[in-house]
Design a protein around this motif. Structure first.
Motif, PDB file in Angstrom:
ATOM      1  N   ALA A 293       0.905  -1.241  -0.071  1.00 28.45           N
ATOM      2  CA  ALA A 293       0.081  -0.070  -0.002  1.00 28.45           C
ATOM      3  C   ALA A 293       0.819   1.324   0.098  1.00 28.45           C
ATOM      4  N   PRO A 294       0.549   2.365  -0.539  1.00 29.41           N
ATOM      5  CA  PRO A 294      -0.814   2.407  -1.489  1.00 29.41           C
ATOM      6  C   PRO A 294      -0.730   1.796  -2.940  1.00 29.41           C
ATOM      7  N   PHE A 295       0.193   1.082  -3.207  1.00 30.29           N
ATOM      8  CA  PHE A 295      -0.004   0.549  -4.482  1.00 30.29           C
ATOM      9  C   PHE A 295      -0.172  -1.003  -4.591  1.00 30.29           C
ATOM     10  N   ASP A 296      -1.136  -1.279  -3.633  1.00 31.71           N
ATOM     11  CA  ASP A 296      -1.546  -2.646  -3.704  1.00 31.71           C
ATOM     12  C   ASP A 296      -2.648  -2.907  -4.843  1.00 31.71           C
ATOM     13  N   LEU A 297      -2.365  -2.449  -5.837  1.00 36.02           N
ATOM     14  CA  LEU A 297      -3.564  -2.557  -6.986  1.00 36.02           C
ATOM     15  C   LEU A 297      -3.931  -3.965  -7.331  1.00 36.02           C
ATOM     16  N   THR A 298      -2.994  -4.780  -7.335  1.00 33.07           N
ATOM     17  CA  THR A 298      -3.166  -6.402  -7.859  1.00 33.07           C
ATOM     18  C   THR A 298      -4.015  -6.768  -6.954  1.00 33.07           C
ATOM     19  N   GLU A 299      -4.724  -6.324  -5.885  1.00 35.60           N
ATOM     20  CA  GLU A 299      -5.770  -7.061  -4.960  1.00 35.60           C
ATOM     21  C   GLU A 299      -6.627  -6.069  -4.318  1.00 35.60           C
ATOM     22  N   ALA A 300      -7.115  -4.978  -5.397  1.00 37.11           N
ATOM     23  CA  ALA A 300      -8.004  -4.247  -4.912  1.00 37.11           C
ATOM     24  C   ALA A 300      -9.264  -4.824  -4.558  1.00 37.11           C
ATOM     25  N   GLU A 301      -9.895  -4.953  -3.381  1.00 39.56           N
ATOM     26  CA  GLU A 301     -10.971  -5.841  -2.876  1.00 39.56           C
ATOM     27  C   GLU A 301     -12.243  -5.617  -3.837  1.00 39.56           C
ATOM     28  N   SER A 302     -12.513  -4.145  -4.048  1.00 34.65           N
ATOM     29  CA  SER A 302     -13.621  -4.086  -4.766  1.00 34.65           C
ATOM     30  C   SER A 302     -13.511  -4.144  -6.347  1.00 34.65           C
ATOM     31  N   GLU A 303     -12.318  -4.543  -6.945  1.00 37.19           N
ATOM     32  CA  GLU A 303     -12.324  -4.898  -8.267  1.00 37.19           C
ATOM     33  C   GLU A 303     -11.808  -6.412  -8.655  1.00 37.19           C
ATOM     34  N   LEU A 304     -10.610  -6.765  -7.788  1.00 41.08           N
ATOM     35  CA  LEU A 304      -9.950  -8.028  -8.174  1.00 41.08           C
ATOM     36  C   LEU A 304     -10.242  -9.077  -6.982  1.00 41.08           C
ATOM     37  N   VAL A 305     -10.982  -8.790  -6.162  1.00 38.67           N
ATOM     38  CA  VAL A 305     -11.036  -9.879  -4.988  1.00 38.67           C
ATOM     39  C   VAL A 305      -9.686 -10.134  -4.387  1.00 38.67           C
ATOM     40  N   ALA A 306      -8.869 -11.043  -4.435  1.00 35.07           N
ATOM     41  CA  ALA A 306      -7.639 -11.443  -3.991  1.00 35.07           C
ATOM     42  C   ALA A 306      -6.378 -11.179  -4.771  1.00 35.07           C
ATOM     43  N   GLY A 307      -6.792 -10.629  -6.070  1.00 34.74           N
ATOM     44  CA  GLY A 307      -5.925 -10.548  -7.088  1.00 34.74           C
ATOM     45  C   GLY A 307      -5.467 -11.853  -7.626  1.00 34.74           C
ATOM     46  N   PHE A 308      -4.067 -12.141  -8.175  1.00 34.24           N
ATOM     47  CA  PHE A 308      -3.796 -13.273  -8.567  1.00 34.24           C
ATOM     48  C   PHE A 308      -3.684 -14.463  -7.865  1.00 34.24           C
ATOM     49  N   GLN A 309      -3.738 -14.317  -6.681  1.00 31.46           N
ATOM     50  CA  GLN A 309      -3.770 -15.132  -5.637  1.00 31.46           C
ATOM     51  C   GLN A 309      -5.047 -15.614  -5.035  1.00 31.46           C
ATOM     52  N   THR A 310      -6.207 -15.400  -5.929  1.00 36.20           N
ATOM     53  CA  THR A 310      -7.593 -15.785  -5.418  1.00 36.20           C
ATOM     54  C   THR A 310      -7.873 -17.257  -5.374  1.00 36.20           C
ATOM     55  N   GLU A 311      -7.345 -17.852  -6.444  1.00 37.65           N
ATOM     56  CA  GLU A 311      -7.434 -19.599  -6.536  1.00 37.65           C
ATOM     57  C   GLU A 311      -6.589 -20.181  -5.613  1.00 37.65           C
ATOM     58  N   TYR A 312      -5.703 -19.525  -4.784  1.00 36.80           N
ATOM     59  CA  TYR A 312      -4.630 -20.289  -3.909  1.00 36.80           C
ATOM     60  C   TYR A 312      -5.018 -20.427  -2.697  1.00 36.80           C
ATOM     61  N   SER A 313      -4.623 -21.485  -1.968  1.00 36.38           N
ATOM     62  CA  SER A 313      -4.747 -21.985  -0.763  1.00 36.38           C
ATOM     63  C   SER A 313      -3.814 -22.505  -0.058  1.00 36.38           C
ATOM     64  N   SER A 314      -3.672 -22.805   1.228  1.00 28.72           N
ATOM     65  CA  SER A 314      -2.951 -23.657   2.092  1.00 28.72           C
ATOM     66  C   SER A 314      -1.253 -22.990   1.674  1.00 28.72           C
ATOM     67  N   MET A 315      -0.423 -23.895   1.755  1.00 26.13           N
ATOM     68  CA  MET A 315       0.997 -23.499   1.576  1.00 26.13           C
ATOM     69  C   MET A 315       1.475 -22.862   0.515  1.00 26.13           C
ATOM     70  N   SER A 316       0.618 -22.799  -0.896  1.00 26.99           N
ATOM     71  CA  SER A 316       0.982 -22.261  -2.121  1.00 26.99           C
ATOM     72  C   SER A 316       0.544 -20.646  -1.806  1.00 26.99           C
ATOM     73  N   PHE A 317      -0.582 -20.505  -1.092  1.00 31.89           N
ATOM     74  CA  PHE A 317      -0.713 -19.020  -0.724  1.00 31.89           C
ATOM     75  C   PHE A 317       0.189 -18.756   0.261  1.00 31.89           C
ATOM     76  N   ALA A 318       0.504 -19.422   1.292  1.00 32.88           N
ATOM     77  CA  ALA A 318       1.773 -19.088   2.127  1.00 32.88           C
ATOM     78  C   ALA A 318       2.772 -18.522   1.436  1.00 32.88           C
ATOM     79  N   LEU A 319       3.199 -19.302   0.538  1.00 38.56           N
ATOM     80  CA  LEU A 319       4.414 -19.124  -0.206  1.00 38.56           C
ATOM     81  C   LEU A 319       4.615 -17.612  -0.888  1.00 38.56           C
ATOM     82  N   TYR A 320       3.261 -17.139  -1.364  1.00 38.50           N
ATOM     83  CA  TYR A 320       2.967 -15.846  -1.894  1.00 38.50           C
ATOM     84  C   TYR A 320       3.192 -15.012  -0.733  1.00 38.50           C
ATOM     85  N   TRP A 321       2.657 -15.240   0.127  1.00 41.36           N
ATOM     86  CA  TRP A 321       2.796 -14.223   1.662  1.00 41.36           C
ATOM     87  C   TRP A 321       4.062 -14.091   1.906  1.00 41.36           C
ATOM     88  N   LEU A 322       4.822 -15.193   2.053  1.00 37.62           N
ATOM     89  CA  LEU A 322       6.142 -15.279   2.485  1.00 37.62           C
ATOM     90  C   LEU A 322       7.112 -14.412   1.492  1.00 37.62           C
TER      91      LEU A 322
END
Length: 348
Positions: free
Chosen positions: A224-253
């Motif tokens: 922020a303030p440049f987190d346009l890849t996951e703007a909640e009103s437009e793109l839900v969670a961005g390119f990570q939308t379909e990810y879960s578990s450790m796959s999502f955690a790897l993006y987070w880390l």
């Protein structure tokens, strides 16, 4: 370290290999622990600025909250959408996380304390950081879903746009330090401010470059303030939308490892790296890596402060800032810095 293992009777090849592995672990393991702790620090800073308490239940003062969250995602099932390209879908977060760790190989933690002290260390960092866009594009494409794909395109455009201005900013630093080696760049900042201050930030020509580098670093890492890849009103969670578990955690880390890298680059390129802030003899009694760590924490606080207080930009504002403001200004400063050095250092 290679000499130590050779003294144990190993051949040079085996000693070098084991020493290299030990050096990698010596950087990677503390970095992973640091990522876990700065996630906790990030949440605490946001909470304090919103007059909340933040994590405070798991462990003393909530210090183990990040580890509890990590265990939770590790035990969850990894769900792969049936229409996704399964191979690329699985590889994408691994690419992002791996690239986030690779750049740390050339960051000097003290005088000579660097895993790979190569002459083109700054070019290596620029090349490795530019590879991060592949993990994002692969995730959006492999998910086979419209919103992740739109977000991946938006994220890739954002990252590439700000890499251009970052490149010109780094040219200014290289011109002044006369080296691409990060250790040499740190040493060139010794007494750079009136012979008393260690750091290029005291330089009138390079201070604006630092401000632009700090802002560009936030845009490059999607903070922020440049987190346009996951703007909640437009793109839900961005390119990570379909990810879960450790796959999502790897993006987070990977995101937080990149944020730490940007903080380390701010400290290394403009604030003297492992040098103390002032050229005072007794300050050198404190180990260099301690000074570097304190500077990284200072810049991370700025990143968190901005995220907690500054509203999100619109995408057209983001692109305008990158292409119509930062690019021409950074290009102009390349001319100014090179011209100044030609007249003062080289007597042209």
């Amino acid at each position: 370290m290679t000499a130590f293992f050779q003294s144990l009777g190993m051949s040079f090849e085996w000693a070098w290999a084991i020493a290299t592995i030990c050096g990698i672990l010596l950087i990677a393991l503390p970095l992973m622990l640091g990522v876990a702790m700065i996630i906790y620090a990030d949440r605490k800073i946001w909470a304090a600025m919103a007059l909340r308490r933040g994590p405070n239940v798991v462990g003393p003062f909530g210090l183990l909250q990040s580890f509890a969250d990590g265990l939770k995602v590790f035990l969850q099932e990894t769900i792969i959408p049936s229409a996704a390209n399964k191979g690329i879908f699985v590889i994408a977060p691994i690419v992002t996380f791996t690239v986030a760790l690779l750049a740390w190989a050339v960051i000097p933690f003290n005088s000579g304390a660097v895993l790979a002290d190569i002459n083109v260390g700054l070019l290596y960092v620029l090349a490795i950081s530019s590879l991060g866009v592949y993990g994002t594009v692969m995730a959006g494409w492999a998910s086979n879903s419209k919103y992740p794909f739109f977000s991946a395109m938006r994220a890739s455009a954002q990252m590439i746009s700000y890499e251009v201005s970052i490149g010109f900013i780094l040219i200014c630093v290289v011109l002044w330090a006369n080296s691409f080696n990060l250790n040499d760049i740190v040493l060139a900042q010794k007494g750079a401010g009136l012979g008393f201050v260690n750091g290029f930030w005291f330089n009138i020509l390079l201070f604006p470059m630092w401000v632009m580098f700090l802002i560009s670093g936030m845009a490059e890492t999607g903070r922020a303030p440049f987190d346009l890849t996951e703007a909640e009103s437009e793109l839900v969670a961005g390119f990570q939308t379909e990810y879960s578990s450790m796959s999502f955690a790897l993006y987070w880390l990977g995101e937080y490892a990149n944020v730490l890298l940007m903080c380390a680059l701010n400290a290394t390129l403009f604030f003297g790296g492992w040098l103390p802030p002032f050229e005072i003899p007794f300050l050198y009694w404190i180990p260099g890596f301690v000074w570097l760590l304190l500077k990284i924490l200072f810049f991370f606080f700025i990143f968190s402060w901005v995220k907690a207080t500054v509203p999100r930009y619109r995408y057209d504002q983001l692109m305008r800032l990158g292409w119509k403001v930062f690019l021409p200004v950074s290009l102009g400063f390349v001319v100014l810095v090179s011209g100044w050095l030609m007249f003062t250092r080289y007597g042209a």
